[in-house]
Design an enzyme around this catalytic site. Structure first.
Site, PDB file in Angstrom:
ATOM      1  N   ASP A 168      38.229  41.036  36.177  1.00  0.00           N
ATOM      2  CA  ASP A 168      38.524  42.387  36.648  1.00  0.00           C
ATOM      3  C   ASP A 168      39.868  42.606  37.032  1.00  0.00           C
ATOM      4  O   ASP A 168      40.797  41.826  36.948  1.00  0.00           O
ATOM      5  CB  ASP A 168      37.508  42.716  37.617  1.00  0.00           C
ATOM      6  CG  ASP A 168      36.823  44.096  37.351  1.00  0.00           C
ATOM      7  OD1 ASP A 168      37.477  44.892  36.846  1.00  0.00           O
ATOM      8  OD2 ASP A 168      35.575  44.239  37.646  1.00  0.00           O
ATOM      9  N   ASP A 223      34.835  52.153  33.267  1.00  0.00           N
ATOM     10  CA  ASP A 223      33.299  51.888  33.531  1.00  0.00           C
ATOM     11  C   ASP A 223      32.310  53.072  32.663  1.00  0.00           C
ATOM     12  O   ASP A 223      32.685  54.088  32.933  1.00  0.00           O
ATOM     13  CB  ASP A 223      32.912  51.677  34.778  1.00  0.00           C
ATOM     14  CG  ASP A 223      33.369  50.309  35.358  1.00  0.00           C
ATOM     15  OD1 ASP A 223      34.360  49.597  34.700  1.00  0.00           O
ATOM     16  OD2 ASP A 223      33.316  50.157  36.807  1.00  0.00           O
TER      17      ASP A 223
END
Length: 403
Positions: A168, A223
């Site tokens: 991430d 996302d």
């Protein structure tokens, strides 16, 4: 006469030799491409398939959930369809490293440790994925990131038997992804175990432009959430980079929301169809242990999965847009073409796909296989095909020219 025959034989032999050399060179070039751009891991010849904990569980994960998910992938038959990765997302580790600087599994939620979990998942014929972050902390701030610990963490992951790393982009000290991510690439190359490397920097610096030399997939979007507008916009953003996807490196519009309850069945079918034809990773995001019959039916459609896993590895594009009506198409192996007729309009609409738009020669006689009805349409089509499509729904076909 004799000299002429000899000459022709020599020419034929030389032609055969040159042709053979060309094949060898092409094969060698193909293999060199994989070695150069796949972190020497030879993974991801087709998009990865599996499950990830985040969309449904967020931080509420533990080793029981992971074990039971592995069990469910097998018992439901999903593993036989290709869903092989069981990926743990954020919140699996203690907030602080040990006195040697190593990551530690959370003692309350993963008391057996990650290696024991990997061994269990492997015993089921599956693979285990883990999560880290190219920053000081992960996005939850409940565990450390790998910034400054890349080589140490890569060796730790390899020693545990990890097969997949989602990496991430939070708490990154303002350092560009193009400076941070290649460090983990080199660390994984030296870790001694092939580990699929999933770059998750949310399309921050157009990773499709540089990701092939760094990872096996790269997020092209922020996302996803379990709503039609979110899902369809991720597909749109991802499509822009279609030319950069290929065997070994894939555009990633984020995980699947199918089965989490925020969309209709038709919308989930659109979701799965677009991810499949876009050669996106197919990572389930629902609770596999308690899925509905409807969700299982969608994600186990072997004909749609076959489009995603086709060996040609070419991502489809929008070849035609007329307001809310779209035609997505991309070539498949065997001179076939995959097509999605998408209706984003709130009413039923008629959509026509023309052969010259989707890469089939005009006047071709074409056989159409409906992948959601699981039937080959009775009459062949010439020049185009038309279908009536419900609102927020799609039709998906594999077209095969017959003459």
């Amino acid at each position: 006469m004799g000299r002429k025959i000899d000459h022709e034989m020599v020419v034929a032999l030389m032609t055969l030799l040159l042709s053979s050399l060309a094949c060898v060179t092409a094969s060698r070039t193909h293999e060199e491409y994989f070695r150069r751009n796949l972190l020497a891991n030879d993974l991801a010849r087709t998009p990865p398939m599996g499950w990830n904990s985040w969309n449904h569980f967020y931080c509420q994960i533990n080793e029981t959930v992971i074990r039971e998910t592995a069990d469910a992938l097998v018992s439901t038959g999903l593993s036989k369809h290709g869903y092989e990765y069981v990926n743990i997302d954020d919140c699996w580790a203690e907030l602080h490293r040990d006195d040697k600087g190593n990551l530690i599994a959370n003692k309350a939620t993963f008391p057996s440790g990650i290696k024991a979990l990997a061994d269990y998942v492997h015993s089921k014929g599956l693979k285990l994925g883990i999560y880290s972050d190219a920053g000081l902390y992960t996005c939850s701030k409940k565990m450390p990131g790998s910034l400054g610990h890349e080589f140490q963490d890569a060796k730790t992951f390899a020693s545990w038997g990890i097969d997949y790393l989602k990496y991430d982009n939070c708490n990154n000290e303002g350092i560009k992804p193009t400076d941070r991510y290649p460090i983990m690439t080199r660390a994984l190359m030296e870790a001694g175990r092939p580990i699929f490397f999933s770059l998750c920097e949310w399309g921050d610096m157009h990773p499709a432009l540089w990701g092939a030399k760094v990872g096996n997939s790269w997020r092209t979007t922020d996302d996803i959430v379990d709503k039609w507008e979110s899902m369809i916009s991720r597909a749109d953003q991802n499509e822009v980079y279609a030319d950069y996807a290929r065997p070994g490196g894939w555009n990633d519009p984020d995980m699947l929301e199918i089965g989490n309850g925020g969309m209709t069945k038709d919308e989930y079918i659109v979701h799965f169809s677009l991810w499949a034809i876009s050669k996106a990773p197919l990572l389930l995001g629902f609770d596999v242990r308690n899925m509905t019959k409807e969700a299982l039916e969608i994600v186990s459609n072997k004909e749609v999965i076959a489009v995603n896993q086709d060996s040609l590895g070419v991502q489809a594009k929008k070849v035609r847009m007329e307001g809310s009506l779209e035609i997505w198409a991309g070539p498949l192996s065997g001179y076939r073409v995959a097509v999605v007729l998408l209706n984003r309009h709130p009413m039923r609409m008629s959509i026509t796909a023309n052969w010259d738009d989707i890469g089939i020669p005009p006047q071709s006689l074409v056989e159409a296989r409906d992948l959601w009805e699981h039937k080959t349409l009775k009459r062949p089509f010439v020049d185009n095909m038309t279908a009536i499509v419900d609102p927020h729904a799609c039709k998906m076909y594999v077209l095969k020219p017959k003459s």
